[in-house]
Design a protein around this motif. Structure first.
Motif: not given
Length: 347
Positions: A112-117, A334-338
């Motif tokens: 979530k901090r980096t915007g990456a799954p 999922p493709g969302e962050p985290g």
């Protein structure tokens, strides 16, 4: 970072019956890591009594885990999570499911901090996840067994639980009811060597792909003899808890089953997968009966494996989370962050 938690109960649609017994509900614990910037990561502890854990032991471990988390303002790299897992392992000397929940929460927070799954942070391709099996639990009569097989109709792979006094009947009934399925068997350490040898041959004759944990976890000599006799591969589950177990299993079994609640975290799970692959052993990613929060964490390492058994949330009638999906056996991350997990109420 602050460490918070909440407890909840999940319930399978039917009692989850294996060789060791039957369970109608499971207490799980969500761990939440909140960093100094207000970013929050989640993980689920799925304790199992076989490993001496329960929701109470997870909660009892929280103060020590919270003290470790409090020394860090946030998580900024995978290397920091590796260090966190090692610190938890040396500080607690157990409580693997609690540690795995903190690890999952740390990975979720970093993503979530980096915007990456998480799978992207690992450099993995989510389209290479192997298909998941669907578990057929031990049932009391033919009607119930046939109902479970019918329920699994969309899934191309069935994992059949054995270790009862009617194993041959279960095998033949499932084969008759699902003639076009790929079948796998799991005895949950219920047999001795002679019984396992007989059953391995019966399973091979009925087209089963492999046999998981047929013997007690510490019977490595028996597993070695069975590997030489068995016409189908033998996969270790209870015998393989962490990466340190893999060298002694090399040459004893054909492969291993990784579970986050056994090994203590995603970093250790990746280490196990890579070490087993280096030794040309087969690798499965498995699960306990877990919500989509726990399953989605485990699924992040699925591209490193040949087999998946990630149906834990599909067995539930009250999954409180939304995350990875398994449609007709195909695992979709999922493709969302985290981790990409949300609460069902928020959907």
């Amino acid at each position: 970072m602050k460490l918070l938690f909440d407890r909840y109960t999940i319930r399978p649609r039917v009692a989850f019956a294996i060789a060791r017994g039957s369970t109608a509900s499971y207490e799980r614990v969500r761990i939440r890591l909140l960093d100094d910037a207000g970013v929050e990561g989640w993980g689920e502890a799925a304790p199992n009594a076989f490993y001496g854990e329960s929701a109470d032991t997870v909660v009892a471990a929280v103060p020590r885990l919270a003290a470790i988390a409090a020394k860090r303002p946030t998580i900024e790299s995978l290397e920091e999570i590796d260090s966190l897992e090692e610190q938890m392992r040396t500080s607690l000397r157990g409580d693997a499911s609690a540690r795995s929940a903190v690890s999952a929460a740390a990975h979720d927070l970093l993503g979530k901090r980096t915007g990456a799954p998480v799978w992207q942070m690992f450099g993995l391709d989510p389209m290479t996840c192997p298909p998941s099996s669907y578990t057929i639990v031990i049932t009391p009569d033919e009607g119930e067994l046939l109902a479970r097989v019918a329920e699994a109709r969309p899934f191309p792979i069935l994992k059949v639980k054995l270790g009862s006094d009617r194993d041959e009947w279960i095998v033949r009934t499932v084969c008759r009811a699902a003639p076009n399925k790929l079948l796998r068997a799991d005895a949950n350490a219920a047999w001795d060597l002679d019984r396992a040898t007989t059953m391995a041959r019966l399973l091979a004759d009925n087209g089963f792909e492999f046999l998981e944990q047929p013997l007690p976890k510490d019977d490595l000599d028996g597993l070695r003899q069975l590997k030489a006799r068995s016409p189908i591969p033998i996969i270790a589950d209870e015998s393989c808890v962490s990466a340190s177990d893999i060298p002694r299993l090399d040459g004893v079994v054909h492969g291993i089953n990784i579970k986050l609640s056994k090994c203590g975290g995603l970093a250790e799970a990746r280490r196990m997968a890579l070490e087993a692959r280096r030794r040309e052993m087969r690798v499965m990613i498995g699960c306990m009966v877990e919500s989509s929060l726990g399953i989605t964490a485990a699924a992040q390492v699925a591209p490193l494996t040949q087999y998946a058994d990630l149906d834990g949330a599909l067995l539930l009638r009250d999954d409180p989370f939304i995350g990875a999906t398994i449609l007709d056996g195909m695992v979709r991350l999922p493709g969302e962050p985290g981790l990409g997990v949300t609460t069902r109420q928020a959907s």
